[in-house]
Design an enzyme around this catalytic site. Structure first.
Site, mmCIF file in Angstrom:
data_model
loop_
_atom_site.group_PDB
_atom_site.id
_atom_site.type_symbol
_atom_site.label_atom_id
_atom_site.label_comp_id
_atom_site.label_asym_id
_atom_site.label_seq_id
_atom_site.Cartn_x
_atom_site.Cartn_y
_atom_site.Cartn_z
ATOM 1 N N ASP A 59 5.106 -0.540 -4.633
ATOM 2 C CA ASP A 59 3.659 -0.363 -4.623
ATOM 3 C C ASP A 59 3.016 -1.739 -4.818
ATOM 4 O OD1 ASP A 59 0.959 0.311 -5.434
ATOM 5 O OD2 ASP A 59 1.717 2.343 -5.746
ATOM 6 N N LYS A 85 -6.658 5.495 3.368
ATOM 7 C CA LYS A 85 -7.584 5.414 4.513
ATOM 8 C C LYS A 85 -8.436 6.665 4.765
ATOM 9 C CE LYS A 85 -4.320 7.140 7.923
ATOM 10 N NZ LYS A 85 -3.849 7.117 9.285
ATOM 11 N N SER A 125 -11.526 -2.578 9.845
ATOM 12 C CA SER A 125 -11.944 -1.386 10.585
ATOM 13 C C SER A 125 -13.340 -1.576 11.154
ATOM 14 C CB SER A 125 -11.944 -0.207 9.607
ATOM 15 O OG SER A 125 -12.673 0.864 10.140
ATOM 16 N N TYR A 150 -14.178 3.832 1.149
ATOM 17 C CA TYR A 150 -13.104 3.306 2.000
ATOM 18 C C TYR A 150 -13.621 2.105 2.802
ATOM 19 C CZ TYR A 150 -10.318 2.705 6.203
ATOM 20 O OH TYR A 150 -9.597 2.148 7.229
ATOM 21 N N LYS A 154 -12.835 -2.248 2.802
ATOM 22 C CA LYS A 154 -12.546 -3.128 3.951
ATOM 23 C C LYS A 154 -13.511 -4.313 3.967
ATOM 24 C CE LYS A 154 -9.126 -0.796 5.607
ATOM 25 N NZ LYS A 154 -7.780 -1.304 5.363
HETATM 26 P P1 NAD Z 1 -1.029 4.972 7.168
HETATM 27 O O1 NAD Z 1 -1.499 5.724 5.962
HETATM 28 O O2 NAD Z 1 -0.195 5.673 8.157
HETATM 29 O O3 NAD Z 1 -0.271 3.640 6.709
HETATM 30 C C1 NAD Z 1 -0.578 2.969 5.514
HETATM 31 C C2 NAD Z 1 0.747 2.714 4.789
HETATM 32 O O4 NAD Z 1 0.473 2.012 3.573
HETATM 33 C C3 NAD Z 1 1.470 4.005 4.407
HETATM 34 O O5 NAD Z 1 2.828 3.899 4.841
HETATM 35 C C4 NAD Z 1 1.364 4.065 2.884
HETATM 36 O O6 NAD Z 1 2.482 4.693 2.306
HETATM 37 C C5 NAD Z 1 1.255 2.589 2.529
HETATM 38 N N1 NAD Z 1 0.545 2.297 1.273
HETATM 39 C C6 NAD Z 1 -0.662 2.746 0.871
HETATM 40 N N2 NAD Z 1 -0.976 2.222 -0.324
HETATM 41 C C7 NAD Z 1 0.057 1.404 -0.690
HETATM 42 C C8 NAD Z 1 0.332 0.599 -1.817
HETATM 43 N N3 NAD Z 1 -0.528 0.520 -2.844
HETATM 44 N N4 NAD Z 1 1.479 -0.094 -1.850
HETATM 45 C C9 NAD Z 1 2.372 -0.019 -0.836
HETATM 46 N N5 NAD Z 1 2.178 0.750 0.254
HETATM 47 C C10 NAD Z 1 1.031 1.451 0.321
HETATM 48 O O7 NAD Z 1 -2.340 4.374 7.851
HETATM 49 P P2 NAD Z 1 -2.513 3.667 9.278
HETATM 50 O O8 NAD Z 1 -3.330 4.557 10.121
HETATM 51 O O9 NAD Z 1 -1.222 3.152 9.755
HETATM 52 O O10 NAD Z 1 -3.450 2.457 8.836
HETATM 53 C C11 NAD Z 1 -2.932 1.177 8.509
HETATM 54 C C12 NAD Z 1 -4.075 0.297 8.056
HETATM 55 O O11 NAD Z 1 -5.061 0.233 9.083
HETATM 56 C C13 NAD Z 1 -4.797 0.812 6.807
HETATM 57 O O12 NAD Z 1 -5.155 -0.287 5.995
HETATM 58 C C14 NAD Z 1 -6.021 1.473 7.372
HETATM 59 O O13 NAD Z 1 -7.095 1.485 6.453
HETATM 60 C C15 NAD Z 1 -6.330 0.582 8.566
HETATM 61 N N6 NAD Z 1 -7.104 1.263 9.606
HETATM 62 C C16 NAD Z 1 -6.655 2.457 10.103
HETATM 63 C C17 NAD Z 1 -7.415 3.126 11.071
HETATM 64 C C18 NAD Z 1 -6.967 4.471 11.597
HETATM 65 O O14 NAD Z 1 -7.790 5.198 12.154
HETATM 66 N N7 NAD Z 1 -5.684 4.833 11.503
HETATM 67 C C19 NAD Z 1 -8.608 2.565 11.534
HETATM 68 C C20 NAD Z 1 -9.019 1.338 11.015
HETATM 69 C C21 NAD Z 1 -8.257 0.694 10.053
#
Ligand code: NAD
Ligand code: UDP
Length: 344
Positions: A59, A85, A125, A150, A154
């Site tokens: 973590d 997210k 984002s 959220y 960002k």
């Molecule tokens: P996701 O939840 O599938 O992936 C995020 C990963 O981070 C997960 O595997 C989770 O287990 C891990 N994680 C969370 N908190 C943690 C911590 N404290 N320590 C270690 N690991 C941790 O999300 P995603 O869709 O792959 O998004 C990835 C990134 O992109 C995120 O930062 C998200 O905010 C950003 N984002 C996503 C979207 C979307 O629509 N999917 C859009 C814009 C931005």
């Protein structure tokens, strides 16, 4: 070979980016607490690429443990996906979101500095553009008028990274503002399948198509858009992954902080997504109109010119590709789960 730490590498976008980096000849090391993912996604990445790599269940809030990983690994740059997210959950649990996303990032930056690693790509984002900017969104527009915790995490992290680069010219960061990632790797081995009832459009459509939910609620049909439903810039997650590969290449050649939209530059309405999905899958998606969802904007999409001009990156996949690949992943996953259930 350059070694890239990928935080959140087991997640939806992270796992696809890991594939892209391994195929581009980078070494990687994944750090994830698996709070929203599973180590199985990393095994799938190994299967797709035929390459192995170290992964750590850690973590980002455990700073000491994170420091040990930097001691063990020679890291050249970090791609930082790890974060929570869910917009709605962030309104209910703001402290959890600020702590996880902002404190987690600060811990990471401290450990990077301590270990002399000063190159970072950050998952931002389109939500940072807020409510007041005209469309299409351009990178030089004002940000920070976010509508939920959220989005505010960002905007805060973007500010922290820009301040850091201003304070010390050895730091290089790239802020990538994603629009709406959907789709899945064509192998069907990695993709997005959230637990519980999905909040986002494409995962919800999947559940309806699978017969697990009776119909889609289309939030609002009276927006000032071409068919009254909300318009977003959907982008194939594999295009996004390629964008990260390009960003990383550029990161090693740039100085300071830079910002890029990763979108297609083209918006699709909710009804267009439903229709395209039905055409690609041959499965009907019943829907009914429901009131507008609180906090939703009518329409937004990216101005994608800067990434094209400066990174040489452009989205290639169509909405039909995205729908086909999302459905392929869900079907394959359902088949794999059934097989596992049958053999128990
Ligand atoms: P996701 O939840 O599938 O992936 C995020 C990963 O981070 C997960 O595997 C989770 O287990 C891990 N994680 C969370 N908190 C943690 C911590 N404290 N320590 C270690 N690991 C941790 O999300 P995603 O869709 O792959 O998004 C990835 C990134 O992109 C995120 O930062 C998200 O905010 C950003 N984002 C996503 C979207 C979307 O629509 N999917 C859009 C814009 C931005
Ligand atoms: N949407 C919808 N029904 C749903 C989920 C989403 O009509 O069950 C709409 C939503 O109002 C928006 C678009 O689909 O216009 C994309 O929503 P999503 O939550 O996927 O992404 P957002 O852009 O809100 O981050």
């Amino acid at each position: 070979m350059r070694n890239i730490m990928v935080t959140g590498g087991a997640g939806f976008i992270g796992s696809h980016t890991c594939v892209e980096l391994l195929q581009n000849g980078y070494d990687i090391c994944v750090v994830d607490n698996f709070s929203n993912s599973s180590p199985a996604a990393l095994d799938a990445v190994r299967t797709i690429t035929g390459r192995d790599f170290p992964s750590y269940c850690c973590d980002l809030l455990e700073e000491e443990k994170l420091g040990q990983i930097f001691e063990e690994q020679q890291i050249d740059a970090v791609i930082h996906f790890a974060g929570l997210k869910a917009v709605g959950e962030s309104v209910q649990k703001p402290v959890l979101y600020y702590h996880n996303n902002v404190t987690g990032t600060l811990n990471l930056l401290r450990q990077m500095e301590l270990h002399g690693v000063r190159r970072l790509v950050f998952s931002s984002s389109a939500t940072v553009y807020g409510e007041n900017n005209p469309i299409p969104y351009r990178e030089d527009m004002p940000t920070g008028q976010t509508t939920n915790p959220y989005g505010t995490t960002k905007a805060m992290i973007e500010q922290i990274l820009q301040d850091l680069c201003k304070s010390d010219s050895r730091w290089n960061t790239m802020l990538l503002r994603y629009f709406n990632p959907i789709g899945a790797h064509p192998s069907g081995l990695i993709g997005e399948n959230p637990n519980g009832i999905p909040n986002n459009l494409m995962p919800y459509i999947m559940r309806v198509a699978q017969g697990a939910l009776p119909y889609l609620n289309v939030f609002g049909n009276d927006y000032p858009t071409r068919d009254g439903t909300g318009v977003r810039d959907y982008i194939h997650v594999c295009d996004l992954a390629v964008g990260h590969g390009k960003a990383l290449d550029a990161l090693f050649a740039q100085e300071g902080a830079s910002i890029y939209n990763l979108g297609t530059g083209h918006g699709s309405s909710v009804l267009e997504v439903v229709k395209t999905f039905e055409q690609e899958s041959g499965v009907p998606v019943p829907y009914q109109f429901a009131p507008r969802r609180a906090g939703d904007l009518p329409e937004y999409y990216a101005d994608a010119a800067k990434a094209q001009q400066e990174l040489g990156w452009q989205a290639r996949y169509t909405l039909a590709d995205m729908c086909r690949d999302s459905w392929n992943f869900i079907r394959k996953q359902g088949a794999a789960e059934k097989k596992a259930g049958d053999s128990e």
